[in-house]
Design a protein around this motif. Structure first.
Motif, short mmCIF file in Angstrom:
data_model
loop_
_atom_site.label_atom_id
_atom_site.label_comp_id
_atom_site.label_asym_id
_atom_site.label_seq_id
_atom_site.Cartn_x
_atom_site.Cartn_y
_atom_site.Cartn_z
N GLU A 116 37.13 22.72 7.53
CA GLU A 116 36.13 23.75 7.26
C GLU A 116 36.63 25.14 7.66
N LYS A 117 37.32 25.22 8.81
CA LYS A 117 37.91 26.49 9.23
C LYS A 117 38.95 26.97 8.22
N LEU A 153 39.15 26.19 5.11
CA LEU A 153 38.48 26.58 3.87
C LEU A 153 37.90 27.99 4.00
N ALA A 154 37.34 28.32 5.16
CA ALA A 154 36.82 29.68 5.38
C ALA A 154 37.95 30.69 5.29
N PHE A 155 39.09 30.40 5.92
CA PHE A 155 40.25 31.30 5.83
C PHE A 155 40.71 31.43 4.38
N ALA A 156 40.77 30.31 3.68
CA ALA A 156 41.22 30.32 2.28
C ALA A 156 40.26 31.12 1.40
N LYS A 157 38.99 31.05 1.68
CA LYS A 157 38.01 31.83 0.91
C LYS A 157 38.21 33.32 1.17
N PHE A 158 38.51 33.70 2.42
CA PHE A 158 38.83 35.11 2.70
C PHE A 158 40.08 35.53 1.92
N ALA A 159 41.07 34.67 1.91
CA ALA A 159 42.31 34.97 1.17
C ALA A 159 42.01 35.11 -0.33
N ILE A 178 43.54 18.06 -0.25
CA ILE A 178 42.62 17.10 -0.89
C ILE A 178 41.19 17.57 -0.68
N TYR A 179 40.87 17.96 0.55
CA TYR A 179 39.53 18.44 0.89
C TYR A 179 39.16 19.67 0.04
N ALA A 180 40.14 20.55 -0.21
CA ALA A 180 39.88 21.82 -0.89
C ALA A 180 39.94 21.73 -2.42
N THR A 181 40.27 20.56 -2.94
CA THR A 181 40.37 20.42 -4.40
C THR A 181 39.08 20.86 -5.07
N GLY A 182 39.22 21.78 -6.03
CA GLY A 182 38.08 22.28 -6.78
C GLY A 182 37.28 23.36 -6.08
N LYS A 183 37.67 23.73 -4.86
CA LYS A 183 36.92 24.72 -4.09
C LYS A 183 37.58 26.09 -4.05
N LEU A 184 38.81 26.19 -4.58
CA LEU A 184 39.57 27.44 -4.51
C LEU A 184 40.23 27.73 -5.86
#
Length: 162
Positions: free
Chosen positions: A66-67, A69-75, A95-101
């Motif tokens: 989750e952390k 993913l938050a960093f990746a969303k900022f990026a 795997i967790y981030a698939t489809g979220k970025l």
């Protein structure tokens, strides 16, 4: 698929975001990227509590995802073209981030496992932290020939070397 960059590309001037769990990887990653992509812009996100948390309680791995993913969303908001996960312990974040970025997500150990799993029938996974054993071994087992012999070793003192 082999995504290992082997040629220098001075034309690439995009933004690469790197997600770190230790400050040790900051200069190493910047130098490695700059060697092949000298005009790339680099931003770093670091949370050095993640490895300790996972080592003390493996159930915190989901929280680490989750952390990240938050960093990746900022990026992503900063228009990063590529997001590099510089930590094998949370390697399965991809795997967790698939489809979220939207940006391409690159796992630090992905290209090297492509390279050696393609031909090797005997593979040693050398882990520098106990927390990397499972995700790194899983990646190798996923890519290796089903008949390949895969052995894992923990190099206990390697993580503390600088």
């Amino acid at each position: 698929m082999n995504n290992l960059i082997t040629d220098r590309n001075e034309n690439y001037n995009g933004l690469i975001a790197i997600l770190h769990t230790t400050s040790v990887t900051l200069p190493m990653m910047k130098n490695a990227i700059s060697e092949y992509l000298p005009n790339a812009r680099i931003i770093n996100f670091l949370d050095d509590s993640i490895l300790t948390d996972i080592k003390n309680d493996p159930k915190t791995l989901h929280y680490a995802y989750e952390k990240f993913l938050a960093f990746a969303k900022f990026a992503e908001r900063q228009n990063a073209d590529i997001i590099v996960n510089a930590c094998s312990t949370v390697g399965e974040f991809s795997i967790y981030a698939t489809g979220k970025l939207a940006p391409q997500l690159v796992r630090i150990d992905d290209a090297v496992t492509d390279a050696f799993c393609e031909k090797a029938m005997a593979i040693a996974v050398l882990a520098t932290a106990t927390t990397t054993i499972k995700p790194s071994s899983n990646l190798v087992l996923l890519k290796a020939d089903p008949d390949a012999r895969v052995e894992t070793m923990w190099l206990e003192e390697a993580f503390n070397l600088n």
